[in-house]
Design a protein around this motif. Structure first.
Motif, PDB file in Angstrom:
ATOM      1  N   LYS A   1       0.831  -1.218   0.000  1.00  0.00           N
ATOM      2  CA  LYS A   1       0.000   0.000   0.000  1.00  0.00           C
ATOM      3  C   LYS A   1       0.863   1.265   0.000  1.00  0.00           C
ATOM      4  O   LYS A   1       0.655   2.181  -0.800  1.00  0.00           O
ATOM      5  CB  LYS A   1      -0.922  -0.001   1.243  1.00  0.00           C
ATOM      6  CG  LYS A   1      -1.843  -1.213   1.316  1.00  0.00           C
ATOM      7  CD  LYS A   1      -2.696  -1.197   2.560  1.00  0.00           C
ATOM      8  CE  LYS A   1      -1.920  -1.369   3.857  1.00  0.00           C
ATOM      9  NZ  LYS A   1      -1.222  -2.664   3.977  1.00  0.00           N
ATOM     10  N   THR A   2       1.848   1.292   0.906  1.00  0.00           N
ATOM     11  CA  THR A   2       2.678   2.505   0.992  1.00  0.00           C
ATOM     12  C   THR A   2       3.500   2.675  -0.289  1.00  0.00           C
ATOM     13  O   THR A   2       3.643   3.787  -0.803  1.00  0.00           O
ATOM     14  CB  THR A   2       3.603   2.419   2.235  1.00  0.00           C
ATOM     15  OG1 THR A   2       2.772   2.258   3.391  1.00  0.00           O
ATOM     16  CG2 THR A   2       4.432   3.667   2.396  1.00  0.00           C
ATOM     17  N   THR A   3       4.001   1.563  -0.817  1.00  0.00           N
ATOM     18  CA  THR A   3       4.756   1.627  -2.077  1.00  0.00           C
ATOM     19  C   THR A   3       3.868   2.226  -3.172  1.00  0.00           C
ATOM     20  O   THR A   3       4.315   3.073  -3.958  1.00  0.00           O
ATOM     21  CB  THR A   3       5.191   0.208  -2.499  1.00  0.00           C
ATOM     22  OG1 THR A   3       5.818  -0.422  -1.386  1.00  0.00           O
ATOM     23  CG2 THR A   3       6.145   0.238  -3.671  1.00  0.00           C
TER      24      THR A   3
ATOM     25  N   LEU B   1      -3.362   9.862   3.939  1.00  0.00           N
ATOM     26  CA  LEU B   1      -3.129   9.449   5.329  1.00  0.00           C
ATOM     27  C   LEU B   1      -2.829   7.959   5.338  1.00  0.00           C
ATOM     28  O   LEU B   1      -3.720   7.132   5.116  1.00  0.00           O
ATOM     29  CB  LEU B   1      -4.362   9.738   6.191  1.00  0.00           C
ATOM     30  CG  LEU B   1      -4.732  11.205   6.375  1.00  0.00           C
ATOM     31  CD1 LEU B   1      -6.050  11.341   7.115  1.00  0.00           C
ATOM     32  CD2 LEU B   1      -3.630  11.930   7.147  1.00  0.00           C
ATOM     33  N   ASP B   2      -1.568   7.624   5.571  1.00  0.00           N
ATOM     34  CA  ASP B   2      -1.166   6.208   5.572  1.00  0.00           C
ATOM     35  C   ASP B   2      -1.428   5.618   6.956  1.00  0.00           C
ATOM     36  O   ASP B   2      -1.526   6.345   7.940  1.00  0.00           O
ATOM     37  CB  ASP B   2       0.323   6.103   5.206  1.00  0.00           C
ATOM     38  CG  ASP B   2       0.696   4.708   4.707  1.00  0.00           C
ATOM     39  OD1 ASP B   2      -0.206   3.856   4.580  1.00  0.00           O
ATOM     40  OD2 ASP B   2       1.896   4.470   4.435  1.00  0.00           O
ATOM     41  N   GLU B   3      -1.516   4.306   7.012  1.00  0.00           N
ATOM     42  CA  GLU B   3      -1.764   3.587   8.273  1.00  0.00           C
ATOM     43  C   GLU B   3      -3.002   4.133   8.971  1.00  0.00           C
ATOM     44  O   GLU B   3      -3.050   4.245  10.205  1.00  0.00           O
ATOM     45  CB  GLU B   3      -0.540   3.690   9.197  1.00  0.00           C
ATOM     46  CG  GLU B   3       0.761   3.379   8.468  1.00  0.00           C
ATOM     47  CD  GLU B   3       1.576   2.289   9.137  1.00  0.00           C
ATOM     48  OE1 GLU B   3       1.184   1.833  10.206  1.00  0.00           O
ATOM     49  OE2 GLU B   3       2.592   1.893   8.551  1.00  0.00           O
ATOM     50  N   ALA B   4      -4.005   4.460   8.188  1.00  0.00           N
ATOM     51  CA  ALA B   4      -5.196   5.117   8.742  1.00  0.00           C
ATOM     52  C   ALA B   4      -6.002   4.189   9.640  1.00  0.00           C
ATOM     53  O   ALA B   4      -6.894   4.654  10.352  1.00  0.00           O
ATOM     54  CB  ALA B   4      -6.071   5.643   7.604  1.00  0.00           C
TER      55      ALA B   4
HETATM   56 MG   LIG Z   1       2.424   0.804   4.735  1.00  0.00          MG
END
Ligand SMILES: [Mg+2]
Ligand SMILES: Nc1ncnc2c1ncn2[C@@H]1O[C@H](COP(=O)(O)OP(=O)(O)OP(=O)(O)O)[C@@H](O)[C@H]1O
Length: 326
Positions: free
Chosen positions: A56-58, A128-131
């Motif tokens: 997801k972050t990538t 917003l990551d790791e939401a």
């Molecule tokens: Mg991540």
């Protein structure tokens, strides 16, 4: 340490979300296209979910790269921040000059920025990551940011990225208003066996390898079986394989090396110098893949591995050093 031995210019299986190494599986490609569409079509709230370590972050780093100069992006990856922290961080990331201390002053500054961007025909995105870690009241306050709008379009697109718990969190009654505003939902699944094979080869190629078959087919089968197709787990096990292979001076990573790496990761056992039959070598790998029960186990292991990765590698490097010393 193993780079020269394997003819690599850099480490192929780093645990960082580096978009240079992005392998576009059909699932990743579709998710990225949906994110781009959601942002460009100003869908307001966009939600991206996927199991731990699926990329997801990538993918949002890749999204950031692909949004051209017409879009300002604020990327908040620290999900332990309270709402005021998120707001302050976003303003800074967007390059809004220090707006004042109070929340009202900061919201006014954000509003002015968004209106200016709109006048210039430009778009603004807050990621917003790791939401999944944001509590309900913070999410509700984030929802209020989506009220920056003209009669015809949303001024701020908000991408919520998180593990599957995020979906559950959005189901609670207090977040009904936010839920109703989600204009697009996207999901990333683990890689299939064939995709995982291509994933490994892609990362090797980007890291400068001239031997894309560095991992033998049976080795890849075992990696796929162990990782359940979760990219982070594939990286962890492949990196360990290269360390073990280097320690044994093996030019090709075979299934036995993978067995050693898996054993080390699961039980912390030291690498063995003598070849031995791998516990996991029996039975057709593909059948086990289809059974799929490992997917659940590896998803859990992903969390554990992500947490102890650094110490594992450090410990392993010491082991390898010990093995190589006369
Ligand atoms: Mg991540
Ligand atoms: N499509 C992909 N191409 C290349 N590398 C990938 C891909 N997907 C994931 N990875 C790699 O897998 C690892 C984990 O990816 P990432 O951190 O993006 O996962 P995540 O879904 O954000 O995990 P978490 O749920 O823990 O936040 C990283 O090293 C990343 O480079």
């Amino acid at each position: 340490m193993y780079l020269n031995f394997y003819g690599l210019t850099e480490k192929p299986f780093n645990p960082t979300p580096d978009p240079r190494f992005l392998y576009m599986s059909p699932g990743h490609r579709e998710a990225l296209a949906q994110l781009l569409y959601g942002v460009q079509e100003r869908k307001g709230f966009i939600v991206l979910t996927g199991q731990v370590g699926t990329g997801k972050t990538t993918l949002v780093h890749a999204l950031r790269q692909r949004l051209n100069g017409q879009t300002a992006v604020a990327f908040v990856f620290n999900s332990t921040l309270p709402f005021d922290g998120i707001l302050e961080y976003a303003l800074q990331d967007l390059g809004v000059p220090k707006a004042g201390e109070s929340r009202a002053q900061q919201l006014i500054a954000l509003n002015n920025f968004l209106v200016e961007r709109e006048r210039a025909g430009q778009n603004t995105v807050l990621i917003l990551d790791e939401a999944q870690n944001l509590d309900a009241s913070t999410l509700e306050q984030v929802r209020l940011l989506s009220n920056f709008e003209t009669p015809t379009s949303k001024l701020l697109q908000i991408v919520l990225v998180g593990q599957p718990e995020l979906k559950a969190r959005l189901q609670i009654p207090e977040l009904q208003q936010l839920r109703q505003r989600v204009g697009l939902r996207s999901q990333i699944a683990p890689l299939t066996a064939a995709e995982a094979r291509t994933y490994i080869r892609t990362r090797l190629r980007i890291a400068g390898s001239r031997d894309l078959g560095l991992f033998s087919d049976p080795a890849v089968d075992r990696i796929v079986e162990y990782s359940g197709g979760i990219p982070r787990l594939i990286n962890v096990v492949c990196d360990h394989c290269l360390l073990f292979g280097y320690a044994d001076q093996k030019r090709r990573i075979d299934r036995q090396i993978v067995g050693q790496a898996v054993e080390y990761l699961e039980e912390g056992t030291q690498p063995r110098r003598r070849p031995r039959r791998s516990r996991a070598a029996s039975g057709p790998a593909r059948a086990r893949w289809i059974v799929g029960t490992l997917a659940v186990a590896t998803a859990t292991a992903a969390v554990a591995l992500a947490l102890r990765f650094d110490t594992t590698v450090l410990g392993l490097m010491q082991s390898v050093r010990g093995l190589l010393s006369p």
